[in-house]
Design a protein around this motif. Structure first.
Motif, PDB file in Angstrom:
ATOM      1  N   TRP A 133      -5.517   9.259  -2.996  1.00 56.53           N
ATOM      2  CA  TRP A 133      -5.268   7.958  -2.316  1.00 56.53           C
ATOM      3  C   TRP A 133      -6.274   7.815  -1.191  1.00 56.53           C
ATOM      4  O   TRP A 133      -6.388   8.663  -0.313  1.00 56.53           O
ATOM      5  N   SER A 134      -7.055   6.732  -1.223  1.00 58.17           N
ATOM      6  CA  SER A 134      -8.118   6.554  -0.229  1.00 58.17           C
ATOM      7  C   SER A 134      -8.103   5.165   0.387  1.00 58.17           C
ATOM      8  O   SER A 134      -9.073   4.759   1.015  1.00 58.17           O
ATOM      9  N   ASP A 135      -7.048   4.427   0.170  1.00 54.47           N
ATOM     10  CA  ASP A 135      -6.966   3.066   0.719  1.00 54.47           C
ATOM     11  C   ASP A 135      -6.204   3.094   2.048  1.00 54.47           C
ATOM     12  O   ASP A 135      -6.024   4.155   2.629  1.00 54.47           O
ATOM     13  N   GLN A 165      -6.431   0.026   4.323  1.00 53.86           N
ATOM     14  CA  GLN A 165      -7.058  -0.910   5.264  1.00 53.86           C
ATOM     15  C   GLN A 165      -6.033  -1.917   5.805  1.00 53.86           C
ATOM     16  O   GLN A 165      -6.034  -2.227   6.994  1.00 53.86           O
ATOM     17  N   ASP A 199      -8.469   7.061   6.019  1.00 51.82           N
ATOM     18  CA  ASP A 199      -9.776   7.157   6.650  1.00 51.82           C
ATOM     19  C   ASP A 199      -9.645   7.881   7.988  1.00 51.82           C
ATOM     20  O   ASP A 199      -8.816   7.510   8.832  1.00 51.82           O
ATOM     21  N   GLU A 205       0.830  -1.209   0.000  1.00 53.86           N
ATOM     22  CA  GLU A 205       0.000   0.000   0.000  1.00 53.86           C
ATOM     23  C   GLU A 205       0.866   1.262   0.000  1.00 53.86           C
ATOM     24  O   GLU A 205       0.495   2.271  -0.624  1.00 53.86           O
ATOM     25  N   ARG A 218       0.666   4.148  -2.725  1.00 56.44           N
ATOM     26  CA  ARG A 218       0.445   5.554  -2.346  1.00 56.44           C
ATOM     27  C   ARG A 218       1.496   6.465  -2.963  1.00 56.44           C
ATOM     28  O   ARG A 218       1.192   7.568  -3.449  1.00 56.44           O
TER      29      ARG A 218
END
Length: 439
Positions: free
Chosen positions: A292-294, A296, A373, A278, A282
């Motif tokens: 970028w919105s990941d 998790q 998030d 990730e 990014r």
């Protein structure tokens, strides 16, 4: 009646004797009738004679060699006894002469000190007298190695305690022998082998400090054994005047527990690899000016990382404080401190929390930007504050250092908000605690 019958039958007997057997048989005859004497008694005598003959034949067949040997010895007994008497007399006459010769030999050679033959004879005689003691001494290294191996193989605390205590007693006995006989090559060799075994025991004990879920009792017991096995470890920091009384044992303990912490965190490598992927995505998105919105997988990795770090760091510092209690006296000479400010060096724990915090902040600084998030990021920051407060109960609060993690303006505002919520919650909990205590 018996005497009368014997006199009557005497002319018909070859050797008439009035023994017990003859008397018993004549008494038996007097009880029989004329008809029994003429019929049944003859048959009974014939049967007894035949039975006796068979018994004699069986005995002769079974023990004839013993009979022959006994007969030969009996025949030579008349000549053996006089010969034995003559030889015993000769031996008795020779003993005074032998004694005089031994005394003369001892008197003649007792003053001679440079005779190699006599020296070898004395050494051989002394070795023969002390062979059992030497054998016991030679078995000491093998017994010590066996005790150390058994202690490292046994997982039970009670069994390990017994075997380690036995090994320490054996080593103490060898050290006493070395003190009593410092010039003996045998004792020096045994002591050298014992030192090798004690080095192995020291390695096993240090490895035991890296065990998973180390308890206070086991830690104190292991450190106590290390103090007995390797007392020099307490003096490695100088002249032994440090106030903590821990020497290098405190640093060894922290290094072992840190190694266990690192190995536990390495178990999260599968999650870390996903977080690294990730991170790469990014960075690629940032280079392409894409959003970028990941994050998790990074969130899962960091939550588990902080959880393990919080639990293990608190356990490490807590165990250290309980095992290595400060023994510094309040009556320390202040003037001597002024002369030598480095006399009382700080304990190994003085800089260890900073190393732990550096380990945590490096990880958070590398992976926290992946989590975009807002709620997940606030949850991680709150978790970090709880971790700092947990370690802060032992004097290692690093809450203010966490403010350096925010590298973006948006994250700075989030951090301030999380700090405000955390302090408000802590204040409410303190008020609630005080009310409960008042009631």
């Amino acid at each position: 009646m018996t005497d009368s019958l014997l006199e009557l039958l005497a002319p018909h007997l070859e050797t008439p004797r009035a023994d017990d057997t003859t008397s018993q048989y004549l008494n038996h005859l007097s009880t029989l009738s004329i008809q029994d004497l003429q019929s049944t008694e003859l048959q009974s005598l014939a049967q007894s004679s035949h039975s006796t003959l068979l018994s004699l034949q069986a005995l002769s067949n079974r023990s004839h060699r013993s009979f022959i040997t006994s007969a030969d010895n009996l025949s030579s007994l008349r000549t053996s006894i006089p010969q034995l008497t003559r030889e015993a007399q000769q031996l008795r006459d020779a003993i005074p002469k032998l004694d005089e010769a031994a005394v003369g030999f001892s008197t003649k050679y007792s003053k001679i000190t440079d005779n190699p033959a006599l020296e070898r004879r004395k050494k051989a005689t002394q070795l023969a007298r002390n062979v059992d003691r030497l054998s016991d001494i030679l078995e000491l290294p093998s017994l010590l190695s066996t005790a150390v191996s058994a202690a490292s193989a046994n997982s039970g605390a009670g069994a390990s305690s017994t075997t380690y205590s036995s090994a320490l007693d054996l080593h103490a006995h060898i050290k006493r022998l070395q003190t009593l006989y410092p010039d003996s090559p045998l004792i020096q060799d045994v002591a050298s082998q014992a030192e090798d075994a004690m080095k192995e025991m020291t390695s096993n004990l240090i490895a035991g400090l890296r065990a998973q879920n180390l308890r206070l009792a086991a830690g104190m017991r292991t450190v106590g054994w290390l103090r007995r096995v390797a007392p020099d470890l307490e003096l490695l920091q100088g002249d032994g005047s440090s106030g903590t009384g821990e020497g290098a044992l405190g640093a060894i303990f922290l290094i072992c527990r840190l190694a266990h912490l690192v190995s536990t965190l390495e178990a999260l490598d599968p999650l870390r690899e996903l977080a690294d992927q990730e991170t790469q995505r990014r960075v690629d998105a940032k280079q392409k000016s894409e959003s970028w919105s990941d994050g998790q997988q990074t969130d899962r990795y960091l939550k588990r990382y902080i959880e393990i770090f919080r639990e293990q760091s608190f356990a490490i510092v807590s165990l250290y404080k309980n095992i290595f209690a400060t023994e510094q006296s309040e009556s320390t000479d202040s003037s001597q401190k002024a002369k030598d400010p480095l006399q009382n060096r700080p304990s190994a724990l003085a800089t260890f929390p900073m190393h732990l915090v550096q380990l945590l902040t490096d990880t958070m600084r590398a992976y926290l930007p992946n989590v975009r998030d807002r709620s997940s990021r606030e949850s991680l920051l709150t978790q970090l504050l709880y971790c700092a407060a947990s370690l802060g109960r032992l004097g290692g609060d690093f809450g203010m250092i966490l403010t350096e993690l925010s590298g973006e303006e948006e994250m700075e505002y989030e951090w301030e908000e999380v700090m405000r919520k955390h302090r408000a919650l802590a204040g409410r909990l303190e008020q609630l605690t005080s009310r409960v205590a008042a009631h």
